[in-house]
Design a protein around this motif. Sequence first.
Motif, PDB file in Angstrom:
ATOM      1  N   ALA A 153      58.454  13.866  46.689  1.00 57.43           N
ATOM      2  CA  ALA A 153      59.477  14.903  46.516  1.00 57.43           C
ATOM      3  C   ALA A 153      59.831  15.117  45.056  1.00 57.43           C
ATOM      4  O   ALA A 153      60.094  16.242  44.619  1.00 57.43           O
ATOM      5  CB  ALA A 153      60.726  14.511  47.310  1.00 57.43           C
ATOM      6  N   SER A 154      59.837  14.048  44.266  1.00 56.27           N
ATOM      7  CA  SER A 154      60.203  14.152  42.856  1.00 56.27           C
ATOM      8  C   SER A 154      59.059  14.637  41.975  1.00 56.27           C
ATOM      9  O   SER A 154      59.268  14.953  40.804  1.00 56.27           O
ATOM     10  CB  SER A 154      60.679  12.784  42.346  1.00 56.27           C
ATOM     11  OG  SER A 154      59.595  11.866  42.298  1.00 56.27           O
ATOM     12  N   GLY A 155      57.862  14.666  42.515  1.00 52.03           N
ATOM     13  CA  GLY A 155      56.701  15.071  41.735  1.00 52.03           C
ATOM     14  C   GLY A 155      56.033  13.932  40.999  1.00 52.03           C
ATOM     15  O   GLY A 155      55.050  14.143  40.284  1.00 52.03           O
ATOM     16  N   ALA A 156      56.539  12.712  41.157  1.00 50.16           N
ATOM     17  CA  ALA A 156      55.935  11.562  40.482  1.00 50.16           C
ATOM     18  C   ALA A 156      54.534  11.269  41.022  1.00 50.16           C
ATOM     19  O   ALA A 156      53.679  10.746  40.303  1.00 50.16           O
ATOM     20  CB  ALA A 156      56.817  10.327  40.654  1.00 50.16           C
ATOM     21  N   ILE A 157      54.316  11.626  42.262  1.00 52.12           N
ATOM     22  CA  ILE A 157      53.013  11.448  42.911  1.00 52.12           C
ATOM     23  C   ILE A 157      52.638  12.749  43.595  1.00 52.12           C
ATOM     24  O   ILE A 157      53.481  13.381  44.258  1.00 52.12           O
ATOM     25  CB  ILE A 157      53.053  10.296  43.934  1.00 52.12           C
ATOM     26  CG1 ILE A 157      53.266   8.957  43.219  1.00 52.12           C
ATOM     27  CG2 ILE A 157      51.784  10.245  44.771  1.00 52.12           C
ATOM     28  CD1 ILE A 157      53.471   7.787  44.159  1.00 52.12           C
ATOM     29  N   ARG A 182      64.524  18.435  51.574  1.00 49.44           N
ATOM     30  CA  ARG A 182      64.291  19.859  51.353  1.00 49.44           C
ATOM     31  C   ARG A 182      63.114  20.075  50.396  1.00 49.44           C
ATOM     32  O   ARG A 182      62.201  20.854  50.668  1.00 49.44           O
ATOM     33  CB  ARG A 182      65.562  20.518  50.804  1.00 49.44           C
ATOM     34  CG  ARG A 182      65.458  22.028  50.664  1.00 49.44           C
ATOM     35  CD  ARG A 182      66.827  22.639  50.380  1.00 49.44           C
ATOM     36  NE  ARG A 182      67.675  22.625  51.579  1.00 49.44           N
ATOM     37  CZ  ARG A 182      68.658  21.755  51.805  1.00 49.44           C
ATOM     38  NH1 ARG A 182      68.938  20.816  50.912  1.00 49.44           N
ATOM     39  NH2 ARG A 182      69.384  21.816  52.893  1.00 49.44           N
ATOM     40  N   THR A 183      63.124  19.339  49.302  1.00 43.98           N
ATOM     41  CA  THR A 183      62.027  19.463  48.338  1.00 43.98           C
ATOM     42  C   THR A 183      60.737  18.886  48.897  1.00 43.98           C
ATOM     43  O   THR A 183      59.655  19.451  48.706  1.00 43.98           O
ATOM     44  CB  THR A 183      62.386  18.748  47.025  1.00 43.98           C
ATOM     45  OG1 THR A 183      63.591  19.310  46.492  1.00 43.98           O
ATOM     46  CG2 THR A 183      61.277  18.898  46.003  1.00 43.98           C
ATOM     47  N   LEU A 184      60.840  17.764  49.588  1.00 41.73           N
ATOM     48  CA  LEU A 184      59.647  17.160  50.180  1.00 41.73           C
ATOM     49  C   LEU A 184      58.991  18.118  51.166  1.00 41.73           C
ATOM     50  O   LEU A 184      57.763  18.297  51.146  1.00 41.73           O
ATOM     51  CB  LEU A 184      60.015  15.859  50.896  1.00 41.73           C
ATOM     52  CG  LEU A 184      58.861  15.138  51.605  1.00 41.73           C
ATOM     53  CD1 LEU A 184      57.798  14.692  50.613  1.00 41.73           C
ATOM     54  CD2 LEU A 184      59.383  13.947  52.411  1.00 41.73           C
ATOM     55  N   GLY A 185      59.790  18.757  52.008  1.00 37.14           N
ATOM     56  CA  GLY A 185      59.236  19.704  52.969  1.00 37.14           C
ATOM     57  C   GLY A 185      58.553  20.874  52.292  1.00 37.14           C
ATOM     58  O   GLY A 185      57.491  21.328  52.729  1.00 37.14           O
ATOM     59  N   ALA A 210      64.576  18.908  60.119  1.00 38.43           N
ATOM     60  CA  ALA A 210      65.948  19.404  60.025  1.00 38.43           C
ATOM     61  C   ALA A 210      66.279  19.943  58.639  1.00 38.43           C
ATOM     62  O   ALA A 210      66.891  21.010  58.507  1.00 38.43           O
ATOM     63  CB  ALA A 210      66.925  18.286  60.396  1.00 38.43           C
ATOM     64  N   GLN A 211      65.873  19.215  57.607  1.00 35.64           N
ATOM     65  CA  GLN A 211      66.248  19.602  56.247  1.00 35.64           C
ATOM     66  C   GLN A 211      65.097  20.165  55.436  1.00 35.64           C
ATOM     67  O   GLN A 211      65.314  20.969  54.534  1.00 35.64           O
ATOM     68  CB  GLN A 211      66.851  18.397  55.522  1.00 35.64           C
ATOM     69  CG  GLN A 211      68.129  17.895  56.153  1.00 35.64           C
ATOM     70  CD  GLN A 211      68.871  16.916  55.272  1.00 35.64           C
ATOM     71  OE1 GLN A 211      68.507  16.672  54.128  1.00 35.64           O
ATOM     72  NE2 GLN A 211      69.933  16.336  55.799  1.00 35.64           N
ATOM     73  N   GLY A 212      63.881  19.757  55.747  1.00 35.30           N
ATOM     74  CA  GLY A 212      62.723  20.227  54.998  1.00 35.30           C
ATOM     75  C   GLY A 212      61.965  21.349  55.658  1.00 35.30           C
ATOM     76  O   GLY A 212      61.030  21.906  55.065  1.00 35.30           O
ATOM     77  N   LYS A 213      62.339  21.683  56.915  1.00 35.14           N
ATOM     78  CA  LYS A 213      61.697  22.777  57.664  1.00 35.14           C
ATOM     79  C   LYS A 213      60.185  22.601  57.738  1.00 35.14           C
ATOM     80  O   LYS A 213      59.429  23.563  57.709  1.00 35.14           O
ATOM     81  CB  LYS A 213      62.021  24.138  57.033  1.00 35.14           C
ATOM     82  CG  LYS A 213      63.487  24.368  56.736  1.00 35.14           C
ATOM     83  CD  LYS A 213      64.343  24.260  57.987  1.00 35.14           C
ATOM     84  CE  LYS A 213      65.823  24.487  57.686  1.00 35.14           C
ATOM     85  NZ  LYS A 213      66.682  24.247  58.874  1.00 35.14           N
ATOM     86  N   MET A 214      59.743  21.335  57.851  1.00 33.11           N
ATOM     87  CA  MET A 214      58.312  21.037  57.856  1.00 33.11           C
ATOM     88  C   MET A 214      57.924  20.291  59.124  1.00 33.11           C
ATOM     89  O   MET A 214      58.629  19.387  59.565  1.00 33.11           O
ATOM     90  CB  MET A 214      57.950  20.216  56.612  1.00 33.11           C
ATOM     91  CG  MET A 214      56.462  19.909  56.477  1.00 33.11           C
ATOM     92  SD  MET A 214      55.477  21.434  56.340  1.00 33.11           S
ATOM     93  CE  MET A 214      53.812  20.805  56.540  1.00 33.11           C
ATOM     94  N   SER A 215      56.778  20.661  59.658  1.00 34.18           N
ATOM     95  CA  SER A 215      56.278  20.023  60.868  1.00 34.18           C
ATOM     96  C   SER A 215      55.631  18.678  60.552  1.00 34.18           C
ATOM     97  O   SER A 215      55.419  18.314  59.395  1.00 34.18           O
ATOM     98  CB  SER A 215      55.245  20.930  61.553  1.00 34.18           C
ATOM     99  OG  SER A 215      54.086  21.054  60.742  1.00 34.18           O
TER     100      SER A 215
END
Length: 423
Positions: A153-157, A182-185, A210-215
Amino acid sequence: MPQTTSKSLVSLINTSLKPELSRRQFLRRLGVGASASLLASQSIAQSLAIDITDHESAQLTKDDLPAASIDANPSLVANTKATSAPSQCLNPSIETRLFASSNVGANEVRNQLALQRMACAGFKIQNPEITERQYLRFAGTDSQRASDLQNIASGAIAAPKLLLGVRGGYGAMRILPSIDWRTLGSIMAERATVLVGFSDVTAIQCALLAQGKMSSLAGPMLYSEFGKTNPDQVSCRQFAQALSNPKLTIEVNSAALTSEQLPVIFADNSSQTITGTIWGGNLSVVSALAGSPYLPRIDGGIVFLEDVGEQTYRIERMLYDLYLAGVFKGQQAIVFGALTGTGEDSYDPRYDVAVVIRQLHELTGLPIYNGMSFGHISQKSSFPLGATCQISANTAGGYQLSFADYPTIKAEAINVEGFWQQA
C-alpha cells in the motif's frame, strides 16, 4: 521421508493415548512421518476420528480441521496416488508474495515442501522467508504481519500478481487498523492482483472489499493445503481453474455440505435468478466484524458463509449477531457452504443446523442456497469474493453460480500438477 510401520505406529498410539496428553500433544508426538501409515489403517483413523494428514502442525486451528478429507477414503487415496506421476516443473514466472496474517506455520518441513510445490506450479515467490517468523502463536509481530500488505500500500514493495495467504487460525483482526486498505485496493486493482485465502483470512478479505473496493479469491493457502503430505488434487485443480477462468461457474446439486436435512434451494421461488456482489467467508470472522468499518456494506449483495467445529447454538448466535446488526438488510440471498463438525446438541438432538437455517429464512425472508462446495473441507471449489455473481436454478434441481469481473492469471503459466508433487 522415513515412514513409521503400522505395527510400530499402533504401539506409539497405545503409549501416547494417556489421559494427561491433550489432542495437540498427541499429534505432536506422532510427528510428520506417521501420517501416511496411520491413514493406511482405516480402523485406526476411524478410532482417532481425525485426518492426520491435515494435522502435521503442532498448532491446530480451524484451517487444519476439515470434517471430510480425501485422505480418509481409501479408494480416493488410491486414485490420487495413481495420478501423481512426476511432471515437468515450470520455470516459475507468476510474481507471488506471501502474507502471513494469522497463525504461525510451525512445521518448517511442511513450509519448504509447500514452497517447492508452488515453484513447480509456476509461482515465483519473492518472500519465502516470512514462513520462518513467529511471535507467540502468530506468524510474526502485529507490525511484521501488517507489513506484508502495508508495504504494498505504501509503495515500498511493488504489487505482485498473486498474494497468497500462508494459513488461517487467528490473528488477522489484530492488524486491520494498521493497513491502508483504500490505497492497497487501488494498487491491487491497477495491477490486477489476486489475493487468496479463507478461514481467518476472511478478515483481510472483508476489509479489502469494504474499504479498498477490491475482490479476492476464496481458496487454499500455502501451509494449509500445499504443505500437506498429499494435497487434495480436486481442491488444487479447482484453485487453478478459479485463478485462470474469467467466467467461472460452480454447480451445486446437493445440500449435504450444509445439512442433509435441507433442500438445495430454500426459497419461495426456487426458479428465480439473482445477480449481485458475493461477499463474506468464515461465519465466525464475519460475525466478529459486525459493527466495524471492516465489514462490507453492499447493496443488493449475496452473503456467503461457512464454518467448522462450531456447535449449532453458536452458529445460530453468530447469525443472530449479523441479523441484529442489520447485516442481512438490503441483501438478495444467503449462500451456505460447508457447516461441518457441529456435533449433536446435548439438550435436544432435533435442534440442528437445518432448524437454524429455517429460522434464519423466517427472520430475513431471503432465499437461501445450501451445499456450496467451499469451507474447511477437501474437494473445495475456489471462487472470487467481491465479484459479480449470478445464481440460477439448474436442470438437476440445484443451482449454478456464475462469476464475473475479477482478476485472473493466464492458464498456460500454471502447472497444476506441481501443486501435489512429492519431495
